[in-house]
Design a protein around this motif. Sequence first.
Motif, PDB file in Angstrom:
ATOM      1  N   VAL A   1       0.840  -1.197   0.000  1.00  0.00           N
ATOM      2  CA  VAL A   1       0.000   0.000   0.000  1.00  0.00           C
ATOM      3  C   VAL A   1       0.875   1.246   0.000  1.00  0.00           C
ATOM      4  CG1 VAL A   1      -1.746   1.347   1.215  1.00  0.00           C
ATOM      5  CG2 VAL A   1      -1.873  -1.152   1.253  1.00  0.00           C
ATOM      6  N   LEU A   2       0.530   2.194  -0.876  1.00  0.00           N
ATOM      7  CA  LEU A   2       1.167   3.506  -0.884  1.00  0.00           C
ATOM      8  C   LEU A   2       0.089   4.549  -0.628  1.00  0.00           C
ATOM      9  CD1 LEU A   2       3.521   5.487  -1.529  1.00  0.00           C
ATOM     10  CD2 LEU A   2       2.784   5.382  -3.927  1.00  0.00           C
ATOM     11  N   VAL A   3       0.252   5.321   0.433  1.00  0.00           N
ATOM     12  CA  VAL A   3      -0.647   6.438   0.725  1.00  0.00           C
ATOM     13  C   VAL A   3       0.074   7.708   0.294  1.00  0.00           C
ATOM     14  CG1 VAL A   3      -1.864   7.727   2.514  1.00  0.00           C
ATOM     15  CG2 VAL A   3      -1.731   5.226   2.647  1.00  0.00           C
ATOM     16  N   MET A   4      -0.504   8.419  -0.671  1.00  0.00           N
ATOM     17  CA  MET A   4       0.119   9.616  -1.236  1.00  0.00           C
ATOM     18  C   MET A   4      -0.735  10.837  -0.937  1.00  0.00           C
ATOM     19  SD  MET A   4       1.272  10.344  -5.200  1.00  0.00           S
ATOM     20  CE  MET A   4      -0.380  10.365  -5.902  1.00  0.00           C
ATOM     21  N   HIS A   5      -0.111  11.871  -0.382  1.00  0.00           N
ATOM     22  CA  HIS A   5      -0.855  13.073  -0.043  1.00  0.00           C
ATOM     23  C   HIS A   5      -0.033  14.325  -0.327  1.00  0.00           C
ATOM     24  CE1 HIS A   5      -4.778  12.505   2.061  1.00  0.00           C
ATOM     25  NE2 HIS A   5      -4.826  13.777   1.752  1.00  0.00           N
ATOM     26  N   GLY A   6      -0.739  15.442  -0.500  1.00  0.00           N
ATOM     27  CA  GLY A   6      -0.066  16.718  -0.699  1.00  0.00           C
ATOM     28  C   GLY A   6       0.332  17.341   0.624  1.00  0.00           C
ATOM     29  N   GLU A   7       1.465  17.971   0.640  1.00  0.00           N
ATOM     30  CA  GLU A   7       1.964  18.627   1.850  1.00  0.00           C
ATOM     31  C   GLU A   7       0.974  19.668   2.367  1.00  0.00           C
ATOM     32  OE1 GLU A   7       5.824  21.361   3.195  1.00  0.00           O
ATOM     33  OE2 GLU A   7       5.190  21.243   1.095  1.00  0.00           O
ATOM     34  N   LYS A   8       0.323  20.388   1.467  1.00  0.00           N
ATOM     35  CA  LYS A   8      -0.569  21.470   1.852  1.00  0.00           C
ATOM     36  C   LYS A   8      -2.046  21.086   1.796  1.00  0.00           C
ATOM     37  CE  LYS A   8       2.648  25.073   0.362  1.00  0.00           C
ATOM     38  NZ  LYS A   8       2.829  26.285  -0.509  1.00  0.00           N
TER      39      LYS A   8
ATOM     40  N   TYR B   1      -2.451   5.736   7.389  1.00  0.00           N
ATOM     41  CA  TYR B   1      -1.160   5.054   7.264  1.00  0.00           C
ATOM     42  C   TYR B   1      -0.659   4.593   8.628  1.00  0.00           C
ATOM     43  CZ  TYR B   1       3.805   4.297   6.628  1.00  0.00           C
ATOM     44  OH  TYR B   1       5.062   3.734   6.643  1.00  0.00           O
ATOM     45  N   LYS B   2      -0.728   5.465   9.608  1.00  0.00           N
ATOM     46  CA  LYS B   2      -0.236   5.124  10.946  1.00  0.00           C
ATOM     47  C   LYS B   2      -1.026   3.957  11.531  1.00  0.00           C
ATOM     48  CE  LYS B   2       0.710   7.188  15.506  1.00  0.00           C
ATOM     49  NZ  LYS B   2       2.119   6.756  15.540  1.00  0.00           N
ATOM     50  N   TYR B   3      -2.358   4.002  11.381  1.00  0.00           N
ATOM     51  CA  TYR B   3      -3.159   2.904  11.910  1.00  0.00           C
ATOM     52  C   TYR B   3      -2.882   1.617  11.148  1.00  0.00           C
ATOM     53  CZ  TYR B   3      -7.048  -0.012  13.326  1.00  0.00           C
ATOM     54  OH  TYR B   3      -7.787  -1.066  13.802  1.00  0.00           O
ATOM     55  N   MET B   4      -2.714   1.721   9.832  1.00  0.00           N
ATOM     56  CA  MET B   4      -2.445   0.539   9.016  1.00  0.00           C
ATOM     57  C   MET B   4      -1.144  -0.149   9.437  1.00  0.00           C
ATOM     58  SD  MET B   4      -2.219   0.327   4.844  1.00  0.00           S
ATOM     59  CE  MET B   4      -1.079   1.723   4.798  1.00  0.00           C
TER      60      MET B   4
ATOM     61  N   ASN C   1       6.062  -3.293   3.305  1.00  0.00           N
ATOM     62  CA  ASN C   1       5.584  -2.909   1.981  1.00  0.00           C
ATOM     63  C   ASN C   1       4.531  -1.799   2.034  1.00  0.00           C
ATOM     64  OD1 ASN C   1       3.376  -4.303   2.933  1.00  0.00           O
ATOM     65  ND2 ASN C   1       3.447  -5.948   1.413  1.00  0.00           N
ATOM     66  N   LYS C   2       4.541  -1.033   3.102  1.00  0.00           N
ATOM     67  CA  LYS C   2       3.637   0.113   3.244  1.00  0.00           C
ATOM     68  C   LYS C   2       4.446   1.408   3.169  1.00  0.00           C
ATOM     69  CE  LYS C   2       0.391  -2.900   4.286  1.00  0.00           C
ATOM     70  NZ  LYS C   2       1.193  -4.141   4.289  1.00  0.00           N
ATOM     71  N   GLN C   3       3.956   2.381   2.401  1.00  0.00           N
ATOM     72  CA  GLN C   3       4.682   3.635   2.241  1.00  0.00           C
ATOM     73  C   GLN C   3       3.744   4.826   2.389  1.00  0.00           C
ATOM     74  OE1 GLN C   3       7.188   4.074  -1.229  1.00  0.00           O
ATOM     75  NE2 GLN C   3       7.730   1.892  -1.258  1.00  0.00           N
ATOM     76  N   LEU C   4       4.273   5.904   2.962  1.00  0.00           N
ATOM     77  CA  LEU C   4       3.585   7.189   3.018  1.00  0.00           C
ATOM     78  C   LEU C   4       4.420   8.171   2.212  1.00  0.00           C
ATOM     79  CD1 LEU C   4       1.407   9.129   4.165  1.00  0.00           C
ATOM     80  CD2 LEU C   4       2.950   9.514   6.115  1.00  0.00           C
ATOM     81  N   LEU C   5       3.800   8.765   1.187  1.00  0.00           N
ATOM     82  CA  LEU C   5       4.505   9.692   0.306  1.00  0.00           C
ATOM     83  C   LEU C   5       3.826  11.052   0.372  1.00  0.00           C
ATOM     84  CD1 LEU C   5       6.601  10.251  -1.952  1.00  0.00           C
ATOM     85  CD2 LEU C   5       4.876   9.467  -3.602  1.00  0.00           C
ATOM     86  N   ILE C   6       4.541  12.059   0.884  1.00  0.00           N
ATOM     87  CA  ILE C   6       4.018  13.418   0.962  1.00  0.00           C
ATOM     88  C   ILE C   6       4.648  14.236  -0.165  1.00  0.00           C
ATOM     89  CG2 ILE C   6       3.783  15.488   2.371  1.00  0.00           C
ATOM     90  CD1 ILE C   6       2.253  13.064   3.443  1.00  0.00           C
TER      91      ILE C   6
END
Length: 376
Positions: free
Chosen positions: A289-296, A307-310, A330-335
């Motif tokens: 899983v990749l969780v992708m979010h914008g900084e702003k 992501y943290k709960y996952m 295999n879990k990633q958080l992309l800001i």
Amino acid sequence: MRKTLLFAAIIGMMLVGFTQKESNHQNEENMTTLNLTQEWDKVFPLSEKVNHRKVTFETQYGLTLAADLYTPKDAEGKLAAIAVSGPFGAVKEQSSGLYAMRMAERGFVTLAFDPSYTGESSGEPRRTASPDINTEDFMAAVDYLSQLENVDAEKIGIIGICGWGGIALNAAAADTRIKTTVASTMYDMTRVNGNGYYDSEDKEESRHAAREALSKQRLTNPLAMGGGVVNPLPDDAPQFVKDYHDYYLTPRGYHARSGNSNDGWRVIGTQAYANARFLYYINEIRSAVLVMHGEKAHSRYFGEAAYKYMVEGKAEGYNVVGKPNPNPENKQLLIIPGASHCDLYDGGYTELVGKGEPKNLIPWDKLAEFFKENLK
């Protein structure tokens, strides 16, 4: 005014076992029944690197979903595949279609679909949502892709955008055929409908008042529409509401079949979401899983908490505490630096109405690399 705008923004937001021959026959019949638009009417131009055609498929609830199938030109053999949907209240002619096309350019068979009750898909009354039905929409898309001759059924992933990011995580927790998931600029629709933005209405009194109003609505005018993105736009609107307006109500992203671009959801159309919490088991997702979010992005807290709960089994905004994920590696958080919520719909622009220079904030190659690495 601000509370009204926030509430308006919330509102704005094959059957297994069929043979391929039967599925294709079903597609032909359903395409006639749904009367699909055949001309290219997306908010983005068609890439010369892909082939495109309209298709349909059935869900386990008996609904017929309309979709766009994209394939890379000159591709041979069985390929990995990706199903895409979102944002919540959008249609496949908008962001999800762009994501699907860009991934097809990079070697995947992709399917961008209209959820049940929306766009060109079937279902009455229109613009009705359900945690169960919408999760099934993703799993039915996996059913369809699994039966295509040019798809490796062991290599299927999904992309959920905005509210469909949370739905994608829910589907990944339920369906082990989904080997890789990307949640882009995600909302947790159950959390925001039940708690309000930033959990500002996370109290029994607020939920009771909302339930009372919606309960009365069911008898007074159950088909009333809640309105899409706020229009006209007040000067004191929050920035994220202005961003929604710039995407959904200008040539940048407007589409005639999009609820967010027009009259929104039924007022009671998302009632079930307010009384559900559907990311309870995402800490048990073993696939990538990749969780992708914008900084702003105003919605960034949804993605970071999910992501943290996952990974850890506990996070702010989650009342339950579970065990840590059995496969955290295999879990990633992309800001994405500098990106707002809607920048991840189409990459963003330096000027309003999609003018100026493209900011190109969606890391297409990074997403393709993540899928290729985890769909081996």
